[in-house]
Design an enzyme around this catalytic site. Structure first.
Site, short mmCIF file in Angstrom:
data_model
loop_
_atom_site.label_atom_id
_atom_site.label_comp_id
_atom_site.label_asym_id
_atom_site.label_seq_id
_atom_site.Cartn_x
_atom_site.Cartn_y
_atom_site.Cartn_z
N LYS A 117 -0.28 -6.86 -1.90
CA LYS A 117 0.95 -6.39 -1.70
C LYS A 117 1.81 -6.94 -0.71
CE LYS A 117 0.02 -2.00 -1.40
NZ LYS A 117 -1.29 -2.02 -1.54
N ARG A 164 3.71 6.91 -2.59
CA ARG A 164 2.50 6.81 -2.66
C ARG A 164 1.94 8.05 -3.31
NH1 ARG A 164 -1.04 3.67 1.64
NH2 ARG A 164 0.74 2.47 2.34
N ARG A 214 -9.41 -9.24 6.33
CA ARG A 214 -8.18 -9.47 6.84
C ARG A 214 -7.84 -9.42 8.37
NH1 ARG A 214 -3.92 -5.16 4.08
NH2 ARG A 214 -5.10 -3.44 4.76
N ARG A 227 -7.00 -4.72 11.75
CA ARG A 227 -6.12 -3.48 11.67
C ARG A 227 -7.13 -2.30 12.12
NH1 ARG A 227 -2.61 -2.93 6.35
NH2 ARG A 227 -3.62 -0.61 6.75
N ARG A 284 -8.91 5.35 2.15
CA ARG A 284 -7.54 4.95 1.76
C ARG A 284 -7.64 4.41 0.14
NH1 ARG A 284 -7.87 0.96 5.57
NH2 ARG A 284 -6.24 -0.37 4.69
P1 ADP Z 1 -2.90 0.37 3.27
O1 ADP Z 1 -2.06 0.25 2.24
O2 ADP Z 1 -4.01 -0.53 3.61
O3 ADP Z 1 -3.40 1.70 3.43
P2 ADP Z 1 -0.30 0.33 5.10
O4 ADP Z 1 -0.16 -0.75 5.97
O5 ADP Z 1 0.41 0.42 3.71
O6 ADP Z 1 -1.90 0.17 4.34
O7 ADP Z 1 -0.21 1.55 5.57
C1 ADP Z 1 -1.06 1.99 6.69
C2 ADP Z 1 -1.15 3.23 6.77
O8 ADP Z 1 0.07 4.08 7.14
C3 ADP Z 1 -1.49 4.38 5.66
O9 ADP Z 1 -3.06 4.75 5.87
C4 ADP Z 1 -0.83 5.90 6.14
O10 ADP Z 1 -1.47 6.33 7.34
C5 ADP Z 1 0.37 5.08 6.62
N1 ADP Z 1 1.46 5.15 5.59
C6 ADP Z 1 2.18 3.99 4.94
N2 ADP Z 1 2.88 4.18 4.12
C7 ADP Z 1 2.77 5.49 3.77
C8 ADP Z 1 3.52 6.30 2.62
N3 ADP Z 1 4.30 5.93 1.96
N4 ADP Z 1 3.37 7.82 3.06
C9 ADP Z 1 2.08 8.32 3.74
N5 ADP Z 1 1.78 7.50 4.69
C10 ADP Z 1 1.77 6.12 4.64
P1 ADP Z 2 -2.04 -5.12 0.72
O1 ADP Z 2 -0.86 -5.35 1.26
O2 ADP Z 2 -2.13 -4.84 -0.98
O3 ADP Z 2 -3.22 -4.13 1.38
P2 ADP Z 2 -2.86 -8.01 1.76
O4 ADP Z 2 -1.65 -8.65 1.20
O5 ADP Z 2 -2.64 -7.48 3.03
O6 ADP Z 2 -3.02 -6.45 0.90
O7 ADP Z 2 -3.82 -8.45 1.45
C1 ADP Z 2 -5.33 -8.10 1.76
C2 ADP Z 2 -6.13 -9.29 2.04
O8 ADP Z 2 -6.46 -10.28 1.11
C3 ADP Z 2 -5.57 -10.19 3.24
O9 ADP Z 2 -6.39 -10.73 4.15
C4 ADP Z 2 -4.87 -11.39 2.32
O10 ADP Z 2 -4.90 -12.72 3.29
C5 ADP Z 2 -5.93 -11.81 1.34
N1 ADP Z 2 -5.53 -12.05 0.04
C6 ADP Z 2 -4.10 -11.62 -0.59
N2 ADP Z 2 -3.72 -12.05 -1.69
C7 ADP Z 2 -4.94 -12.67 -2.07
C8 ADP Z 2 -5.48 -13.63 -3.25
N3 ADP Z 2 -4.52 -13.57 -4.28
N4 ADP Z 2 -6.75 -14.18 -3.19
C9 ADP Z 2 -7.42 -14.05 -1.92
N5 ADP Z 2 -7.27 -13.59 -0.90
C10 ADP Z 2 -5.98 -12.68 -0.89
#
Ligand code: ADP
Ligand code: ADP
Ligand code: ZN
Length: 233
Positions: free
Chosen positions: A17, A97, A136, A169, A180
């Site tokens: 994403k 979410r 990542r 992270r 998650r």
């Molecule tokens: P990921 O999709 O890998 O969990 P994000 O960067 O989108 O990572 O979110 C990291 C953290 O931020 C989540 O685990 C949660 O604690 C918080 N967060 C992000 N977006 C939301 C949301 N829409 N509602 C509640 N908590 C959120």
């Molecule tokens: P999200 O926001 O959905 O949690 P990220 O964009 O952070 O996902 O991507 C997660 C990890 O996978 C990152 O380390 C990114 O560089 C890698 N990644 C993203 N898209 C691809 C792809 N199409 N092929 C391989 N690795 C990818």
């Protein structure tokens, strides 16, 4: 005429994403708005709010809905002030979410005269997600995302865009990742039905090279946005 045209990206953790949103947003005159990035920024402060967010974030738990909505709306208002007619809308990454957030979003968008133009669903199998998340790296300064193997920076450990030092992270630990992904399956994936009923969902195979996914996304979104009369289209 509608106000803003927003696009939502839904997909499990690691589906790409953030990576895709950062690439396509500027090409579509959208602004990438990631609630996770907003929280990471907020947590660099040393105050009560930052401590409250951290208590959820580090466990991989959702931050309470009301607080999350407040943070999101503050960012949307800031964009209105800063960007004026330069942009079409937000590319929402990580919001909504759960059903309560989706309903709250519908309410606030209606009040603003905005619409949701499309919901992109990035489809990636679970074993691939784990491999992506464990490698990542992010830039805490500008929010750019890398992967040690699939998307490495030009110089190891250094951000291509701003020269910042890359890091893992704090919630990309095996325990927080598992938690998650479970929350995603239980609370977020059901939103796809909510939006499918309104014919908004575009399914994209996210298990292909980054550039290939970007190209597909651009084609699909350009055509959806062309059919929506939004401000500054
Ligand atoms: P990921 O999709 O890998 O969990 P994000 O960067 O989108 O990572 O979110 C990291 C953290 O931020 C989540 O685990 C949660 O604690 C918080 N967060 C992000 N977006 C939301 C949301 N829409 N509602 C509640 N908590 C959120
Ligand atoms: P999200 O926001 O959905 O949690 P990220 O964009 O952070 O996902 O991507 C997660 C990890 O996978 C990152 O380390 C990114 O560089 C890698 N990644 C993203 N898209 C691809 C792809 N199409 N092929 C391989 N690795 C990818
Ligand atoms: Zn950077």
């Amino acid at each position: 005429m509608a106000g803003r045209c927003h696009v939502i990206v839904i997909g499990p953790q690691g589906s790409g994403k953030g990576t895709q949103a950062a690439r396509v947003a500027p090409l579509l005159r959208l602004v990438h708005v990631a609630t996770g990035d907003l929280f990471r920024q907020l947590m660099t402060r040393d105050d009560e709010l930052a401590r409250e967010v951290r208590s959820y974030y580090d466990r991989g738990a959702l931050v309470p809905d009301e607080l999350t909505l407040r943070v999101l709306l503050a960012r949307l208002d800031e964009l209105e002030r800063e960007q004026g007619d330069q942009y079409r809308g937000a590319l929402l990454d990580g919001y909504p979410r759960n059903l309560a957030q989706a309903e709250a979003l519908d309410r606030v968008l209606t009040e603003r005269g905005d619409v949701i133009a499309a919901v992109v669903h990035l489809v990636v199998p679970r074993e691939v997600l784990i491999e992506r998340l464990s490698g990542r790296l992010i830039c805490p300064t500008c929010g750019a995302t890398y992967h040690v193997r699939f998307s490495p920076p030009r110089v190891a450990g250094i951000c291509d865009h701003c020269g910042g030092a890359l890091m893992q992270r704090s919630d990309d630990t095996p325990e927080a990742i598992a938690r998650r992904l479970e929350t995603y399956e239980q609370q977020t994936a059901p939103l796809l039905d909510y939006y499918r009923a309104r014919d908004l969902v575009i399914d994209i195979d996210g298990n292909r090279p980054i550039d290939v996914v970007t190209r597909d996304l651009l084609v699909a979104l350009e055509s959806r946005l062309a059919h929506n009369p939004c401000r500054s289209s």
